[in-house]
Each structure stands twice: as C-alpha cells, then as structure tokens.
Design a protein around this motif. Structure first.
Motif, PDB file in Angstrom:
ATOM      1  N   SER A  14     -33.774  71.007  71.372  1.00 41.93           N
ATOM      2  CA  SER A  14     -33.489  71.833  72.412  1.00 41.93           C
ATOM      3  C   SER A  14     -32.823  72.121  71.250  1.00 41.93           C
ATOM      4  N   ASN A  15     -32.249  72.433  70.866  1.00 46.40           N
ATOM      5  CA  ASN A  15     -31.269  73.471  70.483  1.00 46.40           C
ATOM      6  C   ASN A  15     -32.250  74.437  69.546  1.00 46.40           C
ATOM      7  N   ARG A  18     -34.095  76.436  71.636  1.00 45.30           N
ATOM      8  CA  ARG A  18     -33.537  77.534  71.954  1.00 45.30           C
ATOM      9  C   ARG A  18     -33.900  79.099  71.376  1.00 45.30           C
ATOM     10  N   THR A  21     -36.768  80.607  70.759  1.00 44.01           N
ATOM     11  CA  THR A  21     -37.070  81.568  72.964  1.00 44.01           C
ATOM     12  C   THR A  21     -35.943  82.878  72.003  1.00 44.01           C
ATOM     13  N   ASN A  22     -34.983  82.969  71.478  1.00 45.42           N
ATOM     14  CA  ASN A  22     -34.602  84.426  71.069  1.00 45.42           C
ATOM     15  C   ASN A  22     -35.082  84.576  70.348  1.00 45.42           C
ATOM     16  N   ASN A  42     -32.426  69.360  79.100  1.00 44.85           N
ATOM     17  CA  ASN A  42     -32.273  70.143  77.966  1.00 44.85           C
ATOM     18  C   ASN A  42     -32.851  71.239  77.245  1.00 44.85           C
ATOM     19  N   ILE A  43     -34.179  71.442  78.155  1.00 39.28           N
ATOM     20  CA  ILE A  43     -35.082  73.024  77.462  1.00 39.28           C
ATOM     21  C   ILE A  43     -35.620  73.452  79.862  1.00 39.28           C
ATOM     22  N   ASP A  45     -34.413  75.305  81.587  1.00 40.75           N
ATOM     23  CA  ASP A  45     -34.020  76.873  81.711  1.00 40.75           C
ATOM     24  C   ASP A  45     -34.492  77.806  80.290  1.00 40.75           C
ATOM     25  N   LEU A  46     -35.253  76.954  79.656  1.00 38.17           N
ATOM     26  CA  LEU A  46     -36.020  78.057  78.339  1.00 38.17           C
ATOM     27  C   LEU A  46     -37.361  78.114  79.156  1.00 38.17           C
ATOM     28  N   CYS A 219     -30.735  74.470  62.718  1.00 36.14           N
ATOM     29  CA  CYS A 219     -31.528  75.643  63.530  1.00 36.14           C
ATOM     30  C   CYS A 219     -31.815  77.036  62.931  1.00 36.14           C
TER      31      CYS A 219
END
Length: 316
Positions: A14-15, A18, A21-22, A42-43, A45-46, A219
């Motif tokens: 999930s990290n 995130r 996606t950014n 964990n995801i 809001d993605l 990440c």
C-alpha cells in the motif's frame, strides 16, 4: 507506465501503491490482494484498480497483469513463527504463489518482475555483513520459501529470458505497519505497547541485531527500479548496513514516544536469526543515488502514525 502489485493492500504494497499513484510517469496501478494480511482500508483513498483474490488464481492474475508493463510481487504469508506453526501454508503462498506470478508474467508477454525475498535466507550463516554471495542457511520454513522465490526468479530469467529483480528485504518498518495481530513486527508492536503504557516483550536477551529499513526508502528504490527497468537475476540486499540491537532500539522508541519503555523477557523464539546486517554494495551499484532514512527520523514518523491511528480508531 502501468504497474501491477501483488499484495498491494499490505504494509509495503500500500505504501508502494501510494508512491506510484503520485508519480507523473505512472499512469495506472492495479492491485491484487486476498486480504489475508492486507487491509482494503490501506488503499481505499487511492485511484487504483483493485481485485480481491488470491495469486493462486491464474485467471485473476491474467486480469490484473493484462496490459501492464511490470509487476511488483509482494504477496506473501509473512512471519517466521507463523511458518514454524504451518509450513505448508507458507510454502503454498510464498513459493507456489511466486511460481503462479511468474507464469502469469510470461503469459502477459514477459513482464518485468520485481519480487520480495528476505534477509532470513542467510539464517545460520554467522558472517557479517551479509553479502549476496554468502552461502544461505535458512532456519525456518519462511526463509526456505523466500529462497525459493528468488531462485525461481533467477531460473525464469535464464530459462525464459524473463526480466527479473529479486530484492532481499531487511526488517522494513514505518507508517502503515500494523501492530494489532499476533505476528506483528517488533517496531510497531513495541511502539504500540509503549503508547498504551504496556511492557514490550523481548525474546531472548535482546542483544539480537537488525538492519532496519524505512518503508519510504524501500518504495523509492522499487519505483526507481521500475522506471529504469533494472534487471538483475541475482538477489540484491535492500538495506544499508546499519546495525542496532533490540535493546538499543528501546531508547530510540522512548525518545520518539516521549514515554518510558517497560520490558519483559521471554525465551528466544525458534527460527529467529541472531544478527542481521546487509552489505549494500550491489544495491549502491544499481541505485547510486539512493539515501536511506535515518533510524531516528523513521521511528518518529512511525510513532506519529501509530499514535494517530490509535486516536482515529478510538470511539468518539
């Protein structure tokens, strides 16, 4: 660039989702997770594609991998103690699961496969720091499954010309790592206990040493490996050669939590490695610009996240 992540609802996955996606060069992220250890929250809001299911399901893997450029394979059944209690479950999820992922990557046209192995493969080999050419000596079924994971990646590279990159993870920690289950890692478990004014459990005498790696650093390395399409069939340590004993970790937690840590000792656990420290030479050759997060800063960030998550979970 389109990326698929197995185990993408877990702590590391999930990290990573995130972070991807950014990133402006990543146009799509898809996740498959059976939620056995991950959490959909964990995801939630993605802006990603999510498929709930197991990597043993070839049809679901084909669905998630279709049109992707690369896959980061993080799905696994973690924990040394868990594997000692149920070796077959660990083998099926980690070793056979990796084989399913590699076959699906072949069917999808030969995807770039980055996968997570573990420093636990070094096991009983006492040499420090651990470099990737050391003889492996697994001490737990979990470690064996991770050795199988990286061996399968190497075999698929040589047999089928599949572009691969196996990383040996070392004690990754940071925001998003939960402490509310039996197999929680030491840092979130100890921070959570400290915040609740409960004693931390030290297995053995506490002189065991670990090479802790912040999840944000991991990440960044994974993202760079995807974007530059780094291919290396040999395993690569993803850690930076730091070494701290569990007893010396306690003052770091006390400082960040602004709370005294009480401790209780229990017998050492079967399969636990006494000392772990990475030789990061191969990593730094492949990723010369990577800079690790200092442990002190990482502990502060983890304490803040755990404190906020406990407050957020409290009834109003």
């Amino acid at each position: 660039m389109k990326i698929a992540i197995t185990g993408g609802a877990g702590f590391i996955g999930s990290n990573l989702a995130r972070a991807l996606t950014n990133h402006p060069k990543i146009t799509q992220v898809r996740v498959i997770d059976n939620l056995s250890t991950g959490h959909k929250a964990n995801i939630a809001d993605l802006d990603i594609g999510f498929v709930e299911g197991d990597i043993q399901n070839a049809e679901l893997l084909d669905q998630v991998f279709r049109g992707a450029d690369a896959v980061v394979h993080l799905a696994a059944l973690p924990s040394v103690p868990r594997s000692v209690r149920d070796p077959l479950a660990s083998h099926e999820a980690n070793a056979t699961g990796t084989l399913q992922v590699l076959e699906a990557a072949r069917r999808a046209g030969g995807l770039h496969v980055i996968a997570a192995s573990s420093s636990s493969v070094y096991g009983a080999n006492p040499r420090l720091p651990k470099h990737e050419d050391l003889i492996t000596a697994p001490m737990s079924p979990y470690a064996v499954t991770k050795l199988a994971t990286e061996a399968y990646l190497g075999a698929y590279h040589h047999s089928f010309d599949l572009p691969v990159l196996p990383f040996r993870f070392f004690n990754i920690y940071g925001p998003g790592q939960r402490a509310d289950h039996a197999y929680a890692a030491v840092i979130p478990k100890w921070i959570s206990a400290t915040l609740a004014d409960e004693p931390v459990t030290v297995y053995g005498d506490g002189t065991q040493t670990r090479d802790f790696t912040y999840v944000g650093t991991v990440c960044r390395v994974l993202t760079d490996a995807l974007l530059r399409r780094i291919v290396e069939p040999r395993p690569v340590n993803l850690a930076f050669g730091t070494r701290i004993s569990l007893l010396d970790l306690i003052p770091e937690i006390e400082t960040a939590a602004r709370h005294r840590v009480r401790r209780e000792h229990m017998p050492a656990r079967t399969g636990d490695v006494l000392h772990s420290q990475a030789d990061s030479s191969r990593l730094r050759t492949l990723f010369p610009t990577v800079a690790p997060m200092p442990l002190e800063e990482g502990i502060f960030a983890t304490v803040d996240w755990l404190r906020d998550s406990v407050v957020g979970a409290a009834p109003s």
